[in-house]
Design a protein around this motif. Sequence first.
Motif, PDB file in Angstrom:
ATOM      1  N   HIS A 158      -9.042  -3.486  -1.209  1.00 30.77           N
ATOM      2  CA  HIS A 158      -9.284  -2.080  -0.862  1.00 30.77           C
ATOM      3  C   HIS A 158     -10.623  -1.622  -1.405  1.00 30.77           C
ATOM      4  O   HIS A 158     -11.209  -2.229  -2.298  1.00 30.77           O
ATOM      5  CB  HIS A 158      -8.162  -1.206  -1.431  1.00 30.77           C
ATOM      6  N   GLN A 164      -7.159   4.232   0.769  1.00 33.98           N
ATOM      7  CA  GLN A 164      -7.050   2.790   0.539  1.00 33.98           C
ATOM      8  C   GLN A 164      -6.349   2.488  -0.787  1.00 33.98           C
ATOM      9  O   GLN A 164      -5.552   1.542  -0.879  1.00 33.98           O
ATOM     10  CB  GLN A 164      -8.436   2.142   0.557  1.00 33.98           C
ATOM     11  N   GLN A 167      -2.662   3.203  -0.475  1.00 32.66           N
ATOM     12  CA  GLN A 167      -2.072   2.143   0.342  1.00 32.66           C
ATOM     13  C   GLN A 167      -1.846   0.882  -0.486  1.00 32.66           C
ATOM     14  O   GLN A 167      -0.796   0.237  -0.386  1.00 32.66           O
ATOM     15  CB  GLN A 167      -3.006   1.846   1.524  1.00 32.66           C
ATOM     16  N   ASP A 246      -6.445  -4.337   4.061  1.00 33.68           N
ATOM     17  CA  ASP A 246      -5.655  -3.122   4.213  1.00 33.68           C
ATOM     18  C   ASP A 246      -5.856  -2.559   5.613  1.00 33.68           C
ATOM     19  O   ASP A 246      -6.624  -3.108   6.419  1.00 33.68           O
ATOM     20  CB  ASP A 246      -6.047  -2.088   3.156  1.00 33.68           C
ATOM     21  N   GLN A 247      -5.149  -1.489   5.920  1.00 39.13           N
ATOM     22  CA  GLN A 247      -5.304  -0.819   7.201  1.00 39.13           C
ATOM     23  C   GLN A 247      -6.432   0.203   7.079  1.00 39.13           C
ATOM     24  O   GLN A 247      -6.459   1.008   6.144  1.00 39.13           O
ATOM     25  CB  GLN A 247      -3.995  -0.134   7.609  1.00 39.13           C
ATOM     26  N   PHE A 250      -5.373   5.780   9.064  1.00 37.67           N
ATOM     27  CA  PHE A 250      -3.979   6.196   8.945  1.00 37.67           C
ATOM     28  C   PHE A 250      -3.184   5.795  10.190  1.00 37.67           C
ATOM     29  O   PHE A 250      -2.013   5.421  10.091  1.00 37.67           O
ATOM     30  CB  PHE A 250      -3.889   7.706   8.736  1.00 37.67           C
ATOM     31  N   ASP A 252      -3.623   3.103  12.042  1.00 36.30           N
ATOM     32  CA  ASP A 252      -3.289   1.681  11.913  1.00 36.30           C
ATOM     33  C   ASP A 252      -2.178   1.473  10.888  1.00 36.30           C
ATOM     34  O   ASP A 252      -1.270   0.660  11.092  1.00 36.30           O
ATOM     35  CB  ASP A 252      -4.524   0.883  11.494  1.00 36.30           C
ATOM     36  N   PHE A 253      -2.260   2.205   9.781  1.00 41.99           N
ATOM     37  CA  PHE A 253      -1.247   2.098   8.737  1.00 41.99           C
ATOM     38  C   PHE A 253       0.117   2.527   9.266  1.00 41.99           C
ATOM     39  O   PHE A 253       1.128   1.839   9.058  1.00 41.99           O
ATOM     40  CB  PHE A 253      -1.644   2.968   7.548  1.00 41.99           C
ATOM     41  N   GLN A 256       1.561  -0.023  11.628  1.00 43.21           N
ATOM     42  CA  GLN A 256       2.091  -1.191  10.915  1.00 43.21           C
ATOM     43  C   GLN A 256       3.459  -0.891  10.329  1.00 43.21           C
ATOM     44  O   GLN A 256       4.400  -1.689  10.449  1.00 43.21           O
ATOM     45  CB  GLN A 256       1.127  -1.602   9.807  1.00 43.21           C
ATOM     46  N   ARG A 257       3.591   0.259   9.672  1.00 40.31           N
ATOM     47  CA  ARG A 257       4.863   0.600   9.041  1.00 40.31           C
ATOM     48  C   ARG A 257       5.954   0.869  10.079  1.00 40.31           C
ATOM     49  O   ARG A 257       7.120   0.554   9.848  1.00 40.31           O
ATOM     50  CB  ARG A 257       4.686   1.805   8.116  1.00 40.31           C
ATOM     51  N   TYR A 344       6.494   9.978   4.131  1.00 41.32           N
ATOM     52  CA  TYR A 344       6.122   8.726   4.789  1.00 41.32           C
ATOM     53  C   TYR A 344       7.345   7.874   5.129  1.00 41.32           C
ATOM     54  O   TYR A 344       7.475   7.347   6.239  1.00 41.32           O
ATOM     55  CB  TYR A 344       5.134   7.991   3.878  1.00 41.32           C
TER      56      TYR A 344
END
Length: 364
Positions: A158, A164, A167, A246-247, A250, A252-253, A256-257, A344
Amino acid sequence: MIWIIISLFIAFIYVLCIFGAYFGWQKTNNYNPSKQVKQSLVSVVVAFRNEEKNLPHLLRYLSLQTYRNVEFILVNDHSTDEFSAFFSDYNPNLFRCINAKGFGKKNAIREGIEQAKGELIISTDADCLPSAKWIETIHSFWQENHSDIVICPVKLVHNNSLFQQLQSLEFISLIASGIGFAGIKMPIMCNGANIAFTKKQWLKSKNDLQENKASGDDMFLLLSAKRQKAKIDVLKSENALIETSDQKSFKDFFNQRKRWASKNTSYNDWQVNTVSAIVFFTCFILLAGATMSLFLPLFLYPTAILFSSKLFADTFFLSIVIPFFKEKSLLKYIPLLSLLYPFYIVTTAISGIFGKFDWKGRTF
């Protein structure tokens, strides 16, 4: 009164869950090879799609491995970029790039494993960077323990942005708790970026990998092996640690989740489902209690107890595990992550079940 009882009960169960992960982490010793072992052939399988930015780095790190009796099988899942140019600088007998016949990461991994000649197979991703002793350490551990599956650690690379670092902290909590629960013989989590298994075990489990799901080859393999009473071990070693990207945004994150959450309903394992339910309902009760506290102050006290209990347990656990990942600077973000975490978790859990997600240029 009922809400107070519910909040106190959830707080107790959550703290108990985190302390279970803590005891498992402490029980799992840092591994150092104790003796020289015979170098049997190891197959490293990497499925990739449009990874021309990451492949040069991966190939360089793989070429620096201290373990020499190895074959690298990289499976191209119908990439449309200029990835092939990077392989010309490497030994074709050591690095094999094959083009997948079918589509999707799971299929690409399957085709790679079917061509693997090694008894031990290590899986990673194109955006990962292993240490020089990565294969050597995993192979030695496997030889000493005769494992069917070896769960290995992963951390995020990160920058210094707040997103980051949060994350990375959240990812450490996932990986460390997975190691912890495996340490008390409750394997509930692994990451396909760093997992080793025997080809024999994969063949036993290949019909359980649910290829209709976009991803999850790692978890479905783990849970299949678990049902078969296979020997599942966890390797806690800095030399076996892999760094992954990392993604970057946000979006992309969150994608992924959602992808990870979409598989939860397919996990037929009471330990996985119990821990997931504890985390979800802790976050849900926190959100519900905080919302109702805006209108009815009597909800504030039990909500504060639940939040404080969760914050204490999380801080205690993360303060123990973070030195292993060499990320002590992230400890200061635990309170902020604790505030954001319920939003989240609840959002991704619901979206993962009912929503769609994008992955590798495809929508699922």
